[in-house]
Design a protein around this motif. Structure first.
Motif, PDB file in Angstrom:
ATOM      1  N   LEU A   1       0.802  -1.231  -0.094  1.00 13.25           N
ATOM      2  CA  LEU A   1      -0.203  -0.003   0.033  1.00 13.25           C
ATOM      3  C   LEU A   1       0.847   1.238  -0.084  1.00 13.25           C
ATOM      4  O   LEU A   1       0.686   2.228  -0.671  1.00 13.25           O
ATOM      5  CB  LEU A   1      -0.887   0.092   1.159  1.00 13.25           C
ATOM      6  N   LYS A   2       1.976   1.199   0.838  1.00 18.10           N
ATOM      7  CA  LYS A   2       2.831   2.321   0.730  1.00 18.10           C
ATOM      8  C   LYS A   2       3.492   2.723  -0.461  1.00 18.10           C
ATOM      9  O   LYS A   2       3.566   3.703  -1.147  1.00 18.10           O
ATOM     10  CB  LYS A   2       3.807   2.288   1.898  1.00 18.10           C
ATOM     11  N   ALA A   3       3.759   1.438  -1.244  1.00 17.25           N
ATOM     12  CA  ALA A   3       4.483   1.738  -2.583  1.00 17.25           C
ATOM     13  C   ALA A   3       3.392   2.174  -3.689  1.00 17.25           C
ATOM     14  O   ALA A   3       3.858   3.111  -4.334  1.00 17.25           O
ATOM     15  CB  ALA A   3       4.781   0.244  -3.036  1.00 17.25           C
ATOM     16  N   ALA A   4       2.249   1.749  -3.478  1.00 17.46           N
ATOM     17  CA  ALA A   4       1.337   2.181  -4.517  1.00 17.46           C
ATOM     18  C   ALA A   4       1.035   3.729  -3.943  1.00 17.46           C
ATOM     19  O   ALA A   4       0.961   4.706  -4.887  1.00 17.46           O
ATOM     20  CB  ALA A   4      -0.048   1.467  -4.202  1.00 17.46           C
ATOM     21  N   ILE A   5       0.959   4.122  -2.613  1.00 15.14           N
ATOM     22  CA  ILE A   5       0.679   5.638  -2.273  1.00 15.14           C
ATOM     23  C   ILE A   5       1.738   6.454  -3.037  1.00 15.14           C
ATOM     24  O   ILE A   5       1.454   7.596  -3.783  1.00 15.14           O
ATOM     25  CB  ILE A   5       0.463   5.622  -0.807  1.00 15.14           C
ATOM     26  N   GLN A   6       2.977   6.092  -2.941  1.00 12.30           N
ATOM     27  CA  GLN A   6       4.332   6.670  -3.388  1.00 12.30           C
ATOM     28  C   GLN A   6       4.184   6.801  -4.780  1.00 12.30           C
ATOM     29  O   GLN A   6       4.386   7.886  -5.663  1.00 12.30           O
ATOM     30  CB  GLN A   6       5.401   5.897  -3.108  1.00 12.30           C
ATOM     31  N   LYS A   7       3.686   5.633  -5.579  1.00 15.50           N
ATOM     32  CA  LYS A   7       3.538   5.900  -7.078  1.00 15.50           C
ATOM     33  C   LYS A   7       2.506   6.857  -7.467  1.00 15.50           C
ATOM     34  O   LYS A   7       2.777   7.864  -8.382  1.00 15.50           O
ATOM     35  CB  LYS A   7       3.119   4.569  -7.629  1.00 15.50           C
ATOM     36  N   CYS A   8       1.389   7.012  -6.849  1.00 19.18           N
ATOM     37  CA  CYS A   8       0.373   7.869  -7.027  1.00 19.18           C
ATOM     38  C   CYS A   8       0.768   9.184  -6.729  1.00 19.18           C
ATOM     39  O   CYS A   8       0.569  10.267  -7.439  1.00 19.18           O
ATOM     40  CB  CYS A   8      -1.034   7.763  -6.350  1.00 19.18           C
ATOM     41  N   ARG A   9       1.704   9.711  -5.553  1.00 14.59           N
ATOM     42  CA  ARG A   9       2.105  10.755  -5.193  1.00 14.59           C
ATOM     43  C   ARG A   9       3.220  11.298  -6.339  1.00 14.59           C
ATOM     44  O   ARG A   9       3.231  12.385  -6.793  1.00 14.59           O
ATOM     45  CB  ARG A   9       2.674  10.769  -3.834  1.00 14.59           C
ATOM     46  N   SER A  10       3.834  10.398  -6.798  1.00 17.06           N
ATOM     47  CA  SER A  10       5.210  10.580  -7.716  1.00 17.06           C
ATOM     48  C   SER A  10       4.111  11.201  -9.224  1.00 17.06           C
ATOM     49  O   SER A  10       4.854  12.000  -9.863  1.00 17.06           O
ATOM     50  CB  SER A  10       5.952   9.529  -8.261  1.00 17.06           C
ATOM     51  N   ARG A  11       2.895  10.789  -9.387  1.00 20.72           N
ATOM     52  CA  ARG A  11       2.102  11.207 -10.369  1.00 20.72           C
ATOM     53  C   ARG A  11       1.360  12.421 -10.118  1.00 20.72           C
ATOM     54  O   ARG A  11       0.612  12.899 -10.822  1.00 20.72           O
ATOM     55  CB  ARG A  11       1.290  10.156 -10.995  1.00 20.72           C
ATOM     56  N   LYS A  12       1.653  13.037  -9.026  1.00 20.17           N
ATOM     57  CA  LYS A  12       0.926  14.234  -8.496  1.00 20.17           C
ATOM     58  C   LYS A  12      -0.634  13.896  -8.502  1.00 20.17           C
ATOM     59  O   LYS A  12      -1.472  15.062  -8.539  1.00 20.17           O
ATOM     60  CB  LYS A  12       1.073  15.477  -9.415  1.00 20.17           C
ATOM     61  N   VAL A  13      -1.001  12.865  -8.058  1.00 18.74           N
ATOM     62  CA  VAL A  13      -2.602  12.683  -7.756  1.00 18.74           C
ATOM     63  C   VAL A  13      -2.742  13.268  -6.496  1.00 18.74           C
ATOM     64  O   VAL A  13      -2.177  13.531  -5.646  1.00 18.74           O
ATOM     65  CB  VAL A  13      -2.645  10.987  -7.784  1.00 18.74           C
ATOM     66  N   HIS A  14      -4.287  13.786  -6.549  1.00 18.45           N
ATOM     67  CA  HIS A  14      -4.440  14.779  -5.225  1.00 18.45           C
ATOM     68  C   HIS A  14      -5.651  13.666  -4.244  1.00 18.45           C
ATOM     69  O   HIS A  14      -5.572  14.000  -3.126  1.00 18.45           O
ATOM     70  CB  HIS A  14      -5.561  15.715  -5.741  1.00 18.45           C
ATOM     71  N   ARG A  15      -5.827  12.637  -4.881  1.00 19.77           N
ATOM     72  CA  ARG A  15      -6.826  11.930  -3.886  1.00 19.77           C
ATOM     73  C   ARG A  15      -6.874  10.476  -4.467  1.00 19.77           C
ATOM     74  O   ARG A  15      -6.650   9.918  -5.591  1.00 19.77           O
ATOM     75  CB  ARG A  15      -8.054  12.373  -3.931  1.00 19.77           C
ATOM     76  N   ILE A  16      -6.567   9.305  -3.438  1.00 22.58           N
ATOM     77  CA  ILE A  16      -6.609   8.000  -3.875  1.00 22.58           C
ATOM     78  C   ILE A  16      -7.946   7.438  -3.071  1.00 22.58           C
ATOM     79  O   ILE A  16      -7.961   7.678  -2.005  1.00 22.58           O
ATOM     80  CB  ILE A  16      -5.445   7.350  -3.154  1.00 22.58           C
ATOM     81  N   SER A  17      -8.774   6.653  -3.579  1.00 28.26           N
ATOM     82  CA  SER A  17      -9.881   6.020  -3.164  1.00 28.26           C
ATOM     83  C   SER A  17      -9.890   4.655  -3.238  1.00 28.26           C
ATOM     84  O   SER A  17      -9.084   4.103  -4.059  1.00 28.26           O
ATOM     85  CB  SER A  17     -11.305   6.499  -3.799  1.00 28.26           C
ATOM     86  N   LEU A  18     -10.599   3.947  -2.476  1.00 30.46           N
ATOM     87  CA  LEU A  18     -10.882   2.251  -2.286  1.00 30.46           C
ATOM     88  C   LEU A  18     -12.048   2.119  -1.758  1.00 30.46           C
ATOM     89  O   LEU A  18     -12.650   2.827  -1.088  1.00 30.46           O
ATOM     90  CB  LEU A  18      -9.512   1.676  -1.797  1.00 30.46           C
ATOM     91  N   HIS A  19     -12.473   0.784  -1.597  1.00 30.56           N
ATOM     92  CA  HIS A  19     -13.557   0.024  -1.231  1.00 30.56           C
ATOM     93  C   HIS A  19     -13.035  -0.907  -0.313  1.00 30.56           C
ATOM     94  O   HIS A  19     -12.365  -1.695  -0.747  1.00 30.56           O
ATOM     95  CB  HIS A  19     -14.679  -0.153  -2.298  1.00 30.56           C
ATOM     96  N   VAL A  20     -13.654  -1.065   0.807  1.00 29.14           N
ATOM     97  CA  VAL A  20     -13.150  -2.318   1.668  1.00 29.14           C
ATOM     98  C   VAL A  20     -14.543  -2.725   2.431  1.00 29.14           C
ATOM     99  O   VAL A  20     -15.245  -1.828   2.861  1.00 29.14           O
ATOM    100  CB  VAL A  20     -12.212  -1.911   2.561  1.00 29.14           C
ATOM    101  N   ASP A  21     -14.783  -3.834   2.546  1.00 27.38           N
ATOM    102  CA  ASP A  21     -15.668  -4.439   3.418  1.00 27.38           C
ATOM    103  C   ASP A  21     -15.359  -4.013   5.002  1.00 27.38           C
ATOM    104  O   ASP A  21     -14.372  -4.312   5.308  1.00 27.38           O
ATOM    105  CB  ASP A  21     -15.959  -5.909   3.412  1.00 27.38           C
ATOM    106  N   PRO A  22     -16.305  -3.377   5.359  1.00 26.69           N
ATOM    107  CA  PRO A  22     -16.029  -2.869   6.981  1.00 26.69           C
ATOM    108  C   PRO A  22     -15.938  -3.743   7.848  1.00 26.69           C
ATOM    109  O   PRO A  22     -15.436  -3.771   8.779  1.00 26.69           O
ATOM    110  CB  PRO A  22     -17.382  -1.952   7.186  1.00 26.69           C
ATOM    111  N   LEU A  23     -16.471  -5.119   7.704  1.00 34.13           N
ATOM    112  CA  LEU A  23     -16.269  -6.363   8.640  1.00 34.13           C
ATOM    113  C   LEU A  23     -14.608  -6.830   8.501  1.00 34.13           C
ATOM    114  O   LEU A  23     -14.334  -7.645   9.178  1.00 34.13           O
ATOM    115  CB  LEU A  23     -17.044  -7.382   8.390  1.00 34.13           C
ATOM    116  N   ARG A  24     -13.944  -6.327   7.484  1.00 31.11           N
ATOM    117  CA  ARG A  24     -12.575  -6.979   7.141  1.00 31.11           C
ATOM    118  C   ARG A  24     -11.748  -6.072   8.269  1.00 31.11           C
ATOM    119  O   ARG A  24     -10.891  -5.164   7.630  1.00 31.11           O
ATOM    120  CB  ARG A  24     -12.147  -6.718   5.734  1.00 31.11           C
ATOM    121  N   THR A  25     -11.731  -6.238   9.372  1.00 29.02           N
ATOM    122  CA  THR A  25     -11.005  -5.325  10.380  1.00 29.02           C
ATOM    123  C   THR A  25      -9.582  -5.046  10.158  1.00 29.02           C
ATOM    124  O   THR A  25      -9.054  -4.029  10.254  1.00 29.02           O
ATOM    125  CB  THR A  25     -11.232  -5.903  11.775  1.00 29.02           C
TER     126      THR A  25
END
Length: 170
Positions: free
Chosen positions: A109-133
Motif C-alpha cells: 500500500l505504501k508503494a502504491a501511495i508513493q507511485k500515486c504521489r509521484s504522479r501528482k495525484v490529489h486523492r486515492i480512493s478504495l472500497h473495503v468491506d467494513p467487516l474486514r477489520t
C-alpha cells in the motif's frame, strides 16, 4: 512515462521482502501475472475477482501493479489506476493467507501511495468491506478516511466503506 529497468526492486522493511513494480516489457510478466491470477481466484469470490480480465486490466495505460516476491514466489499484490491527475484508485490489495500480518500489505500500500504521489495525484480512493477489520486498520493507519458506506456494493447483503486519502496541494 519514465523508463525503468524491467526488474526494478526496492527493499522494504517487511521482513526483507522484495517489492517489485510489474513492467509491461518484463521477462517475468507471464509468470508474475499467472501467480497473481491464481491468488486472485483463491482469495476473492468469483463475482469480485478480476482473474478473467487481469491481463487486459494491466494493459490499460494508466494502471499499475506492484507485488511482493519472496524466494521467487509472489505473496501479495496491489493493483491501482490513475485515470487523471485528480484521483487514483486502489482496485485490489491481497496477500496470501500464510504471509499476512508480516507487513507485506502495508509495504504494498505504501508503494502504491508513493507511485500515486509521484504522479501528482490529489486523492486515492478504495472500497473495503467494513467487516474486514485488519484491512480497515491498515487503511486507517496509513491515513485513509471513511467517506461513505455503500450499501450492497459487493453483493445485496455485503456493503463496502468507500475510503480516501487526500494529499495537500503543493
Amino acid at each position: 512515462m519514465v523508463c525503468r529497468a524491467p526488474q526494478q526492486k526496492a527493499r522494504t522493511s517487511a521482513m526483507g521482502s522484495g517489492v517489485v513494480e510489474l513492467q509491461r516489457n518484463s521477462t517475468n510478466w507471464a509468470k508474475a501475472v499467472g501467480e497473481i491470477v491464481k491468488m486472485e481466484r483463491k482469495i476473492f469470490p468469483k463475482h469480485e475477482s478480476l482473474a478473467s480480465s487481469f491481463a487486459e486490466e494491466l494493459k490499460k495505460k494508466n494502471s499499475g501493479l506492484i507485488y511482493v516476491e519472496l524466494d521467487g514466489e509472489v505473496v501479495g499484490y496491489v493493483m491501482y489506476s490513475w485515470p487523471s491527475s485528480l484521483f487514483a484508485s486502489i482496485a485490489k490489495l491481497a496477500v496470501k493467507e500464510n504471509y499476512r500480518r508480516q507487513g507485506h500489505g502495508e509495504a504494498l500500500l505504501k508503494a502504491a501511495i508513493q507511485k500515486c504521489r509521484s504522479r501528482k495525484v490529489h486523492r486515492i480512493s478504495l472500497h473495503v468491506d467494513p467487516l474486514r477489520t485488519p484491512a480497515m486498520s491498515l487503511y486507517k493507519k496509513l491515513g485513509f478516511q471513511v467517506d461513505a458506506l455503500i450499501v450492497g456494493y459487493y453483493s445485496p447483503d455485503r456493503d463496502a466503506n468507500r475510503m480516501y486519502l487526500e494529499f495537500d496541494s503543493e
